[in-house]
Design a protein around this motif. Structure first.
Motif, mmCIF file in Angstrom:
data_model
loop_
_atom_site.group_PDB
_atom_site.id
_atom_site.type_symbol
_atom_site.label_atom_id
_atom_site.label_comp_id
_atom_site.label_asym_id
_atom_site.label_seq_id
_atom_site.Cartn_x
_atom_site.Cartn_y
_atom_site.Cartn_z
ATOM 1 N N LEU A 261 0.852 -1.191 0.000
ATOM 2 C CA LEU A 261 0.000 0.000 0.000
ATOM 3 C C LEU A 261 0.881 1.231 0.000
ATOM 4 C CD1 LEU A 261 -2.735 -0.790 2.719
ATOM 5 C CD2 LEU A 261 -2.856 -1.166 0.253
ATOM 6 N N HIS A 262 0.511 2.224 -0.815
ATOM 7 C CA HIS A 262 1.228 3.500 -0.844
ATOM 8 C C HIS A 262 0.317 4.584 -0.290
ATOM 9 C CE1 HIS A 262 3.453 7.000 -2.356
ATOM 10 N NE2 HIS A 262 4.484 6.186 -2.467
ATOM 11 N N ARG A 263 0.945 5.572 0.310
ATOM 12 C CA ARG A 263 0.179 6.666 0.907
ATOM 13 C C ARG A 263 -0.676 7.415 -0.125
ATOM 14 N NH1 ARG A 263 0.807 8.880 5.709
ATOM 15 N NH2 ARG A 263 2.850 7.907 6.025
ATOM 16 N N ASP A 264 -0.275 7.355 -1.393
ATOM 17 C CA ASP A 264 -1.049 8.056 -2.423
ATOM 18 C C ASP A 264 -2.294 7.280 -2.862
ATOM 19 O OD1 ASP A 264 -0.148 6.005 -4.073
ATOM 20 O OD2 ASP A 264 1.121 7.286 -5.315
ATOM 21 N N GLY A 265 -2.545 6.124 -2.223
ATOM 22 C CA GLY A 265 -3.719 5.328 -2.551
ATOM 23 C C GLY A 265 -3.446 4.137 -3.440
ATOM 24 N N THR A 266 -2.243 4.038 -3.988
ATOM 25 C CA THR A 266 -1.898 2.897 -4.829
ATOM 26 C C THR A 266 -1.887 1.625 -3.987
ATOM 27 O OG1 THR A 266 -0.507 4.303 -6.209
ATOM 28 C CG2 THR A 266 -0.166 1.934 -6.378
ATOM 29 N N ARG A 267 -2.504 0.583 -4.539
ATOM 30 C CA ARG A 267 -2.534 -0.715 -3.862
ATOM 31 C C ARG A 267 -2.121 -1.793 -4.852
ATOM 32 N NH1 ARG A 267 -5.483 -5.299 -2.674
ATOM 33 N NH2 ARG A 267 -5.753 -5.776 -0.439
ATOM 34 N N ALA A 268 -1.274 -2.716 -4.421
ATOM 35 C CA ALA A 268 -0.848 -3.816 -5.288
ATOM 36 C C ALA A 268 -0.809 -5.094 -4.473
ATOM 37 C CB ALA A 268 0.526 -3.534 -5.883
#
Length: 393
Positions: A261-268
């Motif tokens: 999870l990235h703080r910018d909302g990216t999820r993988a």
């Protein structure tokens, strides 16, 4: 989300790793208890060193901050680092302590007990703040530090000083790297904590919190995430790492793959790469080096994780750690499904690709028992009942 490759100052390293360095002595036969082993291979080892080697194999300019004993094993490690293309200028001797040795047993697919000889004290815990080249640390595109570096002074202060010097520039990676024996504990987190596991976690957690305040990337398996945050459910653990300061949280889930999870909302979320595991130790370090490689290249997060999983899977299918780290063409071949990607590392022992996902996660430096597969983990921390004795000189 990440900075792509581009012109860099000539003095800047792609990666500076800081932390554990030692000699791995691994059996040349799998499925044999140490008491019956009669032949060993000698390899460069230690999580930080392995990550530096892994990134160097992928074409990155890397350096290591660590220490060895002033002994023949220390000289061997300098030779190996240089041979792998890792700058060893900040690896210095400590005459008072011997170079650490680590033995393992190999019981594929998921049992790789480790026996550490790091007494009376490991030289890599004698890294001192005043000896750090803070200008080089600030200039590096990635700094990689580990939880082990926080377990004793002066290494703890030096690790935090290096993190603070970064001022969150570039990618500043905190590898959660939970080794309870180094903190006075016997087991992992939660109910697997053993007699002193909970106490060890309690001692470690404030120092993990201090490191996370400076880190932009946090990487760990479920045990390690629980130590750092108190959360074990993967999504909750990732969110807790972001709340603690990280911008990117990478949670390694063994046979369930990797979540980021990235703080910018990216999820993988990506599955493991299936291989037949020979030795999961080192798979996580291969994952770490490849993770750094992908972040520096500015690739999309799912692609970064798939590439890192494949690198870890290749190492899990081989005997050694450092010398088994893959080159780009090997990772690409495995991702393309070509069998020749999984090959011997020179010791006549090698796993094979599998049609189904057989516990192959390879994330974080030296596999950890049940997470030693194709997406990357660490080594088994359940060091057998005799391990406490084996720590003694």
């Amino acid at each position: 989300m990440s900075e792509p490759d581009g012109p860099q100052p000539p003095y800047a390293y792609d990666l500076i790793a800081m932390g554990r360095l030692g000699v791995d002595l691994y059996p040349l036969r799998a499925g044999v208890p140490l008491a019956e082993v009669d032949a060993f291979g000698k390899f460069l080892g230690g999580s930080a060193a392995n990550v530096a080697v892994a990134a160097a194999r992928l074409g990155r300019r890397t350096a290591l901050i660590s220490r060895t004993g002033a002994d023949p094993f220390g000289a061997y490690l300098h030779t190996e680092l240089r041979g792998f293309g890792v700058d060893d200028r900040w690896v210095t001797p400590v005459p008072a302590y011997p170079t650490p040795l680590t033995f393992c047993e190999i019981f594929p697919p998921d049992d790789f007990p480790l026996y550490f000889y790091r007494r009376p004290k490991a030289p890599d815990l004698e890294i001192r703040p005043e000896e750090l080249d803070l200008a080089a640390i600030r200039a590096a595109r990635i700094l990689w530090v580990t939880g082990t570096g926080l377990c004793e002074e002066p290494s703890r202060s030096a690790t935090l000083a290096a993190l603070a010097a970064r001022e969150r520039r570039g990618h500043t990676v905190f590898d959660l790297d939970w080794r309870p024996l180094f903190w006075g504990g016997e087991g992992g987190a939660s109910g697997a904590g053993g007699r002193t596991g909970a106490a060890a976690v309690g001692v470690a957690r404030p120092h993990y919190a201090a490191a996370l305040r400076h880190a932009t990337v946090a990487v760990g398996n479920l045990d390690e995430c629980e130590v750092a945050t108190g959360e074990r459910e993967p999504e909750a653990a990732a969110r807790a790492l972001l709340a603690a300061g990280a911008e990117l949280a990478v949670v390694k889930r063994g046979p369930d793959g990797v979540l980021a999870l990235h703080r910018d909302g990216t999820r993988a979320e990506v599955p493991p790469v299936p291989v037949e595991v020979l030795n999961g130790l080192g798979a996580g370090d291969a994952f770490g080096g490849a993770l750094c490689h992908g972040l520096l290249a500015g690739r999309p997060l799912p692609d970064v994780l798939r590439y890192a999983n494949a690198a870890g899977a290749l190492v899990a299918s081989r005997l050694a750690c450092s010398s088994a780290m893959p080159r780009p063409e090997e990772v690409e071949a495995l991702l393309a499904g070509r069998v020749e990607a999984v090959r011997s590392d020179g010791y006549g022992m090698v796993g094979r690709p599998r049609p189904e996902a057989v516990r192959s996660e390879a994330h974080g430096r030296e596999a950890r028992g049940s997470e030693a597969y194709g997406s990357g983990t660490h080594g088994s921390e359940e060091t057998r009942p005799a391990a406490r004795e084996d720590e003694r000189p």
